[in-house]
Write a protein that holds these residues in place. Structure first.
Motif, PDB file in Angstrom:
ATOM      1  N   THR A  84      67.937  34.067  31.052  1.00  0.00           N
ATOM      2  CA  THR A  84      69.181  33.343  30.764  1.00  0.00           C
ATOM      3  C   THR A  84      68.920  31.914  30.306  1.00  0.00           C
ATOM      4  O   THR A  84      69.629  31.394  29.437  1.00  0.00           O
ATOM      5  N   THR A  85      67.935  31.251  30.876  1.00  0.00           N
ATOM      6  CA  THR A  85      67.724  29.829  30.612  1.00  0.00           C
ATOM      7  C   THR A  85      66.451  29.531  29.839  1.00  0.00           C
ATOM      8  O   THR A  85      66.231  28.394  29.432  1.00  0.00           O
ATOM      9  N   SER A  86      65.592  30.532  29.635  1.00  0.00           N
ATOM     10  CA  SER A  86      64.388  30.357  28.834  1.00  0.00           C
ATOM     11  C   SER A  86      64.662  30.823  27.406  1.00  0.00           C
ATOM     12  O   SER A  86      65.350  31.820  27.188  1.00  0.00           O
ATOM     13  N   ASP A  87      64.124  30.103  26.437  1.00  0.00           N
ATOM     14  CA  ASP A  87      64.354  30.475  25.054  1.00  0.00           C
ATOM     15  C   ASP A  87      63.589  31.754  24.721  1.00  0.00           C
ATOM     16  O   ASP A  87      62.391  31.866  25.018  1.00  0.00           O
ATOM     17  N   GLN A 138      68.266  40.892  23.371  1.00  0.00           N
ATOM     18  CA  GLN A 138      68.311  41.493  22.039  1.00  0.00           C
ATOM     19  C   GLN A 138      67.402  40.723  21.076  1.00  0.00           C
ATOM     20  O   GLN A 138      66.659  41.323  20.287  1.00  0.00           O
ATOM     21  N   LEU A 139      67.438  39.399  21.147  1.00  0.00           N
ATOM     22  CA  LEU A 139      66.586  38.596  20.278  1.00  0.00           C
ATOM     23  C   LEU A 139      65.118  38.758  20.652  1.00  0.00           C
ATOM     24  O   LEU A 139      64.255  38.904  19.766  1.00  0.00           O
ATOM     25  N   GLY A 153      73.411  34.357  16.641  1.00  0.00           N
ATOM     26  CA  GLY A 153      74.124  34.752  17.842  1.00  0.00           C
ATOM     27  C   GLY A 153      75.029  33.638  18.324  1.00  0.00           C
ATOM     28  O   GLY A 153      75.273  32.651  17.612  1.00  0.00           O
ATOM     29  N   ARG A 154      75.506  33.775  19.542  1.00  0.00           N
ATOM     30  CA  ARG A 154      76.454  32.811  20.101  1.00  0.00           C
ATOM     31  C   ARG A 154      75.783  31.601  20.741  1.00  0.00           C
ATOM     32  O   ARG A 154      76.365  30.522  20.787  1.00  0.00           O
ATOM     33  N   PHE A 155      74.569  31.782  21.276  1.00  0.00           N
ATOM     34  CA  PHE A 155      74.046  30.804  22.223  1.00  0.00           C
ATOM     35  C   PHE A 155      72.850  29.993  21.725  1.00  0.00           C
ATOM     36  O   PHE A 155      72.330  29.180  22.461  1.00  0.00           O
ATOM     37  N   ARG A 156      72.419  30.194  20.493  1.00  0.00           N
ATOM     38  CA  ARG A 156      71.311  29.385  19.984  1.00  0.00           C
ATOM     39  C   ARG A 156      71.448  29.278  18.461  1.00  0.00           C
ATOM     40  O   ARG A 156      72.205  30.024  17.833  1.00  0.00           O
ATOM     41  N   THR A 157      70.691  28.356  17.906  1.00  0.00           N
ATOM     42  CA  THR A 157      70.720  28.195  16.463  1.00  0.00           C
ATOM     43  C   THR A 157      70.143  29.438  15.788  1.00  0.00           C
ATOM     44  O   THR A 157      69.301  30.130  16.358  1.00  0.00           O
ATOM     45  N   PRO A 158      70.579  29.721  14.563  1.00  0.00           N
ATOM     46  CA  PRO A 158      70.088  30.925  13.868  1.00  0.00           C
ATOM     47  C   PRO A 158      68.598  30.821  13.535  1.00  0.00           C
ATOM     48  O   PRO A 158      68.016  29.734  13.488  1.00  0.00           O
TER      49      PRO A 158
END
Length: 378
Positions: A84-87, A138-139, A153-158
């Protein structure tokens, strides 16, 4: 069956001596414990990820990379990596690198963790925990499975035309476990992808984890990965042993009574009655662990928590000697009895590489849309 240990990496005062190890002493102790786990014949060492006192494993792959250089056989894992909090880019690269430096002796357990404040520490919203879990995974899968990734997606830059490096060893991503204490959505995610599901199986009664594992097995079959009893299940466990049970109870009681996660709650006797914690002789540990199969079915990985609550290093190493010398050999033999031939073994890199080269089943299946992931499976 794979047997091993996992650590939460707590820095806790020893209630019998009043001594509190330094962070450095605790880190070095964990490294010694991991190497000793291989020496006594265990299959897996796993470390958690925490970013707050009293815990010190904030960089699991750094620790596991060092252990990889000091060992030759044991599988190195996390217990948990915070999805959840790690890229996802960093997770993909860190664990691919760990695969290479360990010659494939690496897998990963993903989870949400149990420390609420970690979300704002890393700029995330805890109210989005489940959507973050799904999207980030998914990423992560795309980063491992596809050499060039375009993502939005919703939570990070493309990402545009991005390639994570190094690429997974032998073109095969690390095996993924999804760890959970309470979330059916995590069991669903593991089932959808055909990954492993690890039930913490420590603090709560077995009936709770039986429901989670049952859901995972049912949905694993639903998505066409195999029969329910072929789903890949791992269990936690918690033990303290002495040659006889009276000594075990006497020696462990002060640690139980003063541990941050236990102190002030149920008594030791009440806790051992209600949860899988076993404090007793090696034979009692064998009996209680074998009973897990009656509750959860045949499974692939059993990890024990053994180095927490301020237990000194000397005591933990003694525990490992008992585990590797007297307990695990019996468990291996007993779990092998009457184990159906179609139930898979514990995951290894070699097995994943072999499976990648296997013939693909192209039989059409019904297309199903999953309400948690929003994706379709056929």
């Amino acid at each position: 069956m794979q047997f091993g240990i996992f650590t939460v990496g707590d820095v806790t005062t020893d209630p019998t001596t009043g001594k509190t190890p330094t962070e450095g002493e605790r880190i070095k102790a964990i490294l010694t414990i991991a190497k000793h786990a291989e020496d006594v014949g265990l299959d897996v060492f796993a470390t958690g990820e925490h970013h707050n006192p009293p815990f010190i494993p904030s960089s699991p792959t750094t620790m596991l990379g060092y252990i990889a250089a000091q060992t030759s056989r044991i599988i190195l894992s996390t217990s948990t990596t915070l999805i959840t909090t790690s890229d996802p880019v960093k997770i993909a690269e860190d664990f691919a690198m760990l695969q290479h430096v360990s010659d494939g002796r690496a897998d990963v357990m993903l989870g949400r963790g149990n420390t609420g404040p970690v979300y704002p520490w890393f700029g995330k919203d805890i109210r989005q925990a489940i959507p973050l879990t799904v999207e980030n995974y998914q990423l992560l899968r795309q980063l491992w499975d596809s050499e060039v990734v375009d993502w939005e997606g919703r939570f990070r830059t493309p990402l545009q035309g991005f390639t994570s490096t190094p690429r997974p060893l032998d073109g095969v991503a690390p095996f993924v476990w999804h760890g959970s204490i309470r979330s059916p959505q995590v069991a669903e995610l593991a089932a959808f992808y055909g990954d492993g599901f690890f039930a913490n199986n420590i603090f709560w009664p077995k009936e709770h984890f039986k429901q989670l594992i049952g859901l995972y097995r049912q949905r694993f079959e639903h998505y066409g990965h195999g029969t329910a009893d072929q789903a890949i299940v791992g269990l936690g466990g918690q033990v303290f042993m002495r040659k006889n049970s009276q000594d075990a109870v006497r020696d462990f009681r002060p640690y139980f009574d003063n541990a941050p996660v236990y102190g002030g709650g149920p008594s030791l006797e009440e806790f051992t009655d209600a949860t899988p914690l076993t404090v007793g002789s090696p034979q009692e540990v064998i009996d209680s662990t074998l009973a897990f199969r009656d509750t959860f079915g045949d499974y692939q990985r059993q990890l024990f928590l053994m180095d927490h609550a301020g237990l000194p290093l000397k005591t933990v190493l003694e525990q490992l000697d008992l585990l590797g010398g007297e307990v695990v050999p019996v468990l291996r033999a007993e779990f092998a009895k009457n184990r159906p031939a179609h139930v898979p073994d514990g995951p290894t890199h070699a097995a994943l590489v072999a499976a990648k080269g296997a013939e693909v089943d192209l039989t059409p299946r019904e297309v199903v849309k999953d309400t948690v992931t929003g994706r379709t499976a056929s």
